[in-house]
Design an enzyme around this catalytic site. Structure first.
Site, PDB file in Angstrom:
ATOM      1  N   ILE A 102      42.060  -0.683  10.381  1.00  0.00           N
ATOM      2  CA  ILE A 102      43.283  -0.196  11.023  1.00  0.00           C
ATOM      3  C   ILE A 102      44.188  -1.359  11.413  1.00  0.00           C
ATOM      4  O   ILE A 102      45.398  -1.212  11.575  1.00  0.00           O
ATOM      5  CB  ILE A 102      42.933   0.662  12.272  1.00  0.00           C
ATOM      6  CG1 ILE A 102      44.120   1.565  12.679  1.00  0.00           C
ATOM      7  CG2 ILE A 102      42.520  -0.201  13.437  1.00  0.00           C
ATOM      8  CD1 ILE A 102      44.341   2.713  11.771  1.00  0.00           C
ATOM      9  N   HIS A 103      43.596  -2.571  11.531  1.00  0.00           N
ATOM     10  CA  HIS A 103      44.360  -3.768  11.890  1.00  0.00           C
ATOM     11  C   HIS A 103      44.945  -4.473  10.666  1.00  0.00           C
ATOM     12  O   HIS A 103      45.645  -5.475  10.829  1.00  0.00           O
ATOM     13  CB  HIS A 103      43.461  -4.755  12.653  1.00  0.00           C
ATOM     14  CG  HIS A 103      42.959  -4.228  13.963  1.00  0.00           C
ATOM     15  ND1 HIS A 103      43.664  -4.341  15.133  1.00  0.00           N
ATOM     16  CD2 HIS A 103      41.821  -3.557  14.275  1.00  0.00           C
ATOM     17  CE1 HIS A 103      42.977  -3.787  16.123  1.00  0.00           C
ATOM     18  NE2 HIS A 103      41.849  -3.301  15.623  1.00  0.00           N
ATOM     19  N   GLN A 104      44.610  -3.986   9.458  1.00  0.00           N
ATOM     20  CA  GLN A 104      45.099  -4.567   8.203  1.00  0.00           C
ATOM     21  C   GLN A 104      44.827  -6.083   8.141  1.00  0.00           C
ATOM     22  O   GLN A 104      45.739  -6.902   8.062  1.00  0.00           O
ATOM     23  CB  GLN A 104      46.596  -4.303   8.034  1.00  0.00           C
ATOM     24  CG  GLN A 104      46.945  -2.826   7.983  1.00  0.00           C
ATOM     25  CD  GLN A 104      48.434  -2.584   7.792  1.00  0.00           C
ATOM     26  OE1 GLN A 104      49.271  -3.386   8.200  1.00  0.00           O
ATOM     27  NE2 GLN A 104      48.768  -1.487   7.145  1.00  0.00           N
TER      28      GLN A 104
END
Length: 581
Positions: free
Chosen positions: A490-492
Site C-alpha cells: 500500500i506504500h508503493q
C-alpha cells in the site's frame, strides 16, 4: 522524569482541586469554634439559630468543596498518567533498536503500564492529600494553642514522639517499594514470555514447570508486597497510640483545669474536638507520604526509560556527506542499492555479523540472499532499514549514502515482511493501514486484489472490519503472509524485503506467494532471504553469504557449477547430489 515538568500542563486543574480541598479543610477547622459558641448560647438560654445555620453551611461547604476538589485532583492525575504513558511509548517506539534490545520486554511492559499508573499517586492524589492534611494538622494545632497553650504543648509532646517514629517507617516503605516494583516486573516478564509461547509450553508438557516458575516470581512479589504492608500497617497503630494517649491526658488535665476555673467548659469541648479532628489528617498525612514514596519509586523506574537513545539522534546522519533527501525514484532501471565493505558487530558480541559485505541490488528484479544460519542474512536487512548503523563501510541508495537521508523517507521507499508476518491485534483494516492511515478503501481493495486476498476478505463476516487476534489469529498462514505483503505494498515501495516469507507455508501457499513476488519483481527490486532454495532457483541474482561475507553471486545454474557451499545447500534440500556441471 521531573515532577515539575510532568505536572506543569495540569497545574491549573491540580491547583483548583487542591484549593477547593483547602477551602473544605478551612470550613472543617471553624466547626469546633461554632460548636463551642453553640454550647455557650444554649447554656445562656439564648436562640442558637444563627450558630446552627452557620454549622449547616460549613458542613455543606466541607462536603461539597472536598468532593469537587477530589474529583479535579483525580482528573488531573488521570491526565498526567495519559501524558506520562504517551511520553513513555513515544520514547520506546522511537528508540533505536540496539537500545531497546537490551531491555526485557516484560520489564518495558510493566514500566509503561503498571508503573505509570502508580506514578499518578506521586503526582496528584498524595500531593493533594498531603496539602489538605498538613493544613488540617497545622490549623488544629494553632486553634488548640489559642484555646489553651498548656494543653497544646501536652498534645504536641505526646503525638510528636510517635510522629518521629513514623518518619522512619515511611522511609523504609520507599526502599521496599522499589524492590516490590522490580519483583512485579520480573513476574510480568515471565507471564509475557509464557503467553507468547503458550503452544510450545503445552506441546512440551511443561505446564507444571512453567507454573512453578510463574508461582516463584509471584511469591517473590508477594514477599516484598507483604513487607510494605507490614511497615504500612504500623503507621496507623503508631499514630493511634500517640493520639489515644494524648486524648486521655487532655481529658484528665483539661477537666482538672476546668474544675480550677483555668479553662472554660466550652473551650475544653472545642479543644477535644480539634484533637479528634487532628487524628485523621495526621494519619492521612503520613499515609500520603508513604504513597508518595511508592509513587516516586515507580516514577524512578519510568524515568529510567528516558535513557533510551532515540532514532531522531541519527535520523539525519552522522556527518556523512550527501544530499539531504532521497534521490528521485528513477525510471526503474540501473542500480538501486550498493553495499561497500559494510561491517557490523552487534552490541555485546565479539564476533562481527558482517565482515565486509559488498553487493549490488538493481532497481528491479528478484534477488535472493542464501547461506548457512548465522551467516548475516537478516543483518543485511537491518542495516538497510537502519535498525543498526554499520561500524564501517557505506550503503548507497541510488548513489547517496543512506546515513545522510531522513529515516522516514528512506523507510517509506522500502517494504519489509518477516517470516511470521507480524500482524497486530485489531481489524483487517487496522493492519493493512498500519503507517498508511490516509489510504482509501479503493486503494486497499486494489492491493488486496493484487495479492489474491480480495475474495477471502470479502467473505469474512465483517470484511475489512473483521477483528483479528494476536499475530493475525483468524486467518490461515498463507492469508496472514499475503495480508502482511498487502500492508507494505500500500506504500508503493521501490524495494521489497522478504525475510523467509514462505518458510512456514504449505506448497500451494508458497506457490501463490512466489507468483505474486515474480510479478512484483517486474517493476521493483524484491530481495528474498530463504532457506528453502526451491523458492529462489528462478531469481535473477542469488547472493551467497557465509560468515558475514559475500562469497559468491549469480544465477542458480551458475552457482551450482562453481560454488561449493551453494551446491551443498542445494544437495541437502533436494536430497540428491547435484553435479557440478
Amino acid at each position: 522524569m521531573r515532577l515539575r515538568s510532568l505536572t506543569a500542563a495540569q497545574g491549573p486543574l491540580l491547583s483548583a482541586g487542591i484549593l477547593l480541598s483547602l477551602v473544605g479543610t478551612i470550613a472543617m477547622l471553624v466547626q469546633p469554634l461554632l460548636v463551642a459558641a453553640l454550647i455557650s448560647t444554649l447554656v445562656a438560654g439564648e436562640s442558637a439559630a444563627a450558630e446552627v445555620i452557620a454549622l449547616v453551611v460549613l458542613f455543606s461547604a466541607d462536603v461539597l468543596c472536598g468532593a469537587v476538589g477530589s474529583y479535579l485532583v483525580a482528573r488531573a492525575g488521570e491526565n498526567i498518567v495519559l501524558d506520562l504513558r504517551t511520553a513513555v511509548m513515544s520514547r520506546i517506539l522511537r528508540a533505536r533498536i540496539p537500545a531497546v534490545s537490551t531491555w526485557d520486554r516484560g520489564d518495558l511492559f510493566t514500566r509503561a503500564s503498571a508503573d505509570t499508573s502508580l506514578a499518578r499517586v506521586a503526582l496528584s492524589s498524595s500531593v493533594s492529600q498531603l496539602a489538605t492534611s498538613v493544613l488540617s494538622v497545622a490549623g488544629c494545632l494553632v486553634m488548640m494553642f489559642v484555646l489553651d497553650a498548656w494543653l497544646g504543648l501536652l498534645t504536641v509532646a505526646t503525638i510528636g514522639v510517635t510522629s518521629l517514629a513514623c518518619v522512619g517507617l515511611v522511609r523504609a516503605i520507599r526502599t521496599s517499594a522499589v524492590e516490590n516494583r522490580e519483583h512485579n516486573s520480573d513476574f510480568g516478564s515471565v507471564i509475557l514470555s509464557q503467553l507468547s509461547n503458550l503452544e510450545t509450553v503445552k506441546a512440551l508438557r511443561a505446564e507444571d514447570a512453567e507454573l512453578g516458575r510463574a508461582t516463584a516470581e509471584a511469591s517473590r512479589a508477594r514477599g516484598s508486597g507483604l513487607k510494605i504492608a507490614r511497615i504500612a500497617a504500623l503507621l496507623t497503630p503508631a499514630m493511634n497510640v500517640g493520639t489515644q494517649l494524648s486524648l486521655a491526658l487532655v481529658i484528665i488535665v483539661g477537666a482538672a483545669r476546668a474544675g480550677q476555673g483555668l479553662m472554660a467548659l466550652d473551650a475544653l469541648v472545642a479543644f477535644v474536638l480539634y484533637l479528634l479532628y487532628l487524628v485523621s489528617p495526621l494519619v492521612v498525612a503520613l499515609m500520603s507520604v508513604s504513597q508518595f514514596q511508592q509513587g516516586r519509586a515507580a516514577l524512578d523506574r519510568v524515568g529510567a526509560l528516558t535513557g533510551l537513545e532515540s532514532e531522531m539522534t541519527v535520523a539525519h546522519g552522522s556527518g556523512v556527506p550527501g544530499r539531504p533527501g532521497l534521490p528521485d525514484r528513477g525510471s526503474g532501471a540501473g542500480e538501486l542499492v550498493r553495499f561497500s565493505d559494510v561491517r557490523l558487530t552487534y552490541p555485546g558480541r565479539e564476533e562481527p555479523a558482517l565482515r565486509g559485505v559488498d553487493l549490488v541490488l538493481p532497481a528491479r528484479g528478484l534477488s535472493a540472499i542464501v547461506g548457512p544460519s548465522g551467516a548475516g542474512k537478516s543483518t543485511v536487512f537491518k542495516v538497510l532499514e537502519r535498525f543498526y548503523e554499520p561500524d564501517a563501510g557505506s550503503v548507497l541508495w541510488r548513489g547517496a549514502d543512506i546515513r545522510s537521508m531522513p529515516l522516514e523517507e528512506l523507510r517509506g521507499r522500502m517494504g519489509f515482511v518477516s517470516q511470521d508476518g507480524s500482524l497486530m491485534r485489531g481489524s483487517v483494516w487496522d493492519n493493512i493501514t498500519l503507517g498508511a492511515s490516509d489510504a482509501s478503501r479503493d486503494a486497499i481493495w486494489d492491493v488486496l486484489r493484487e495479492v489474491g486476498l480480495e475474495e477471502a476478505v470479502r467473505s469474512l463476516p465483517l470484511g475489512l472490519d473483521q477483528p483479528l487476534g494476536d499475530d493475525g489469529a483468524g486467518l490461515s498462514g498463507g492469508q496472514r503472509q499475503r495480508l502482511a505483503l498487502a500492508r507494505v505494498l500500500i506504500h508503493q515501495p521501490d524495494l521489497l524485503l522478504l525475510d523467509e516469507a514462505t518458510a512456514h507455508l504449505d506448497s500451494d501457499s508458497e506457490a501463490r506467494i512466489s507468483s505474486i513476488i515474480a510479478t512484483l519483481a517486474e517493476s521493483i527490486q524484491v530481495v528474498l532471504i530463504a532457506h528453502r532454495l526451491s523458492s529462489v532457483v528462478g531469481a535473477d541474482q542469488i547472493i551467497v553469504l557465509e560468515d558475514g561475507l559475500v562469497t559468491g553471486s549469480g544465477r542458480h545454474g551458475e552457482l551450482v557449477q562453481v560454488h561449493e557451499t551453494y551446491r551443498r545447500l542445494v544437495s541437502q534440500q533436494f536430497e540428491q547430489p547435484v553435479a557440478g556441471h
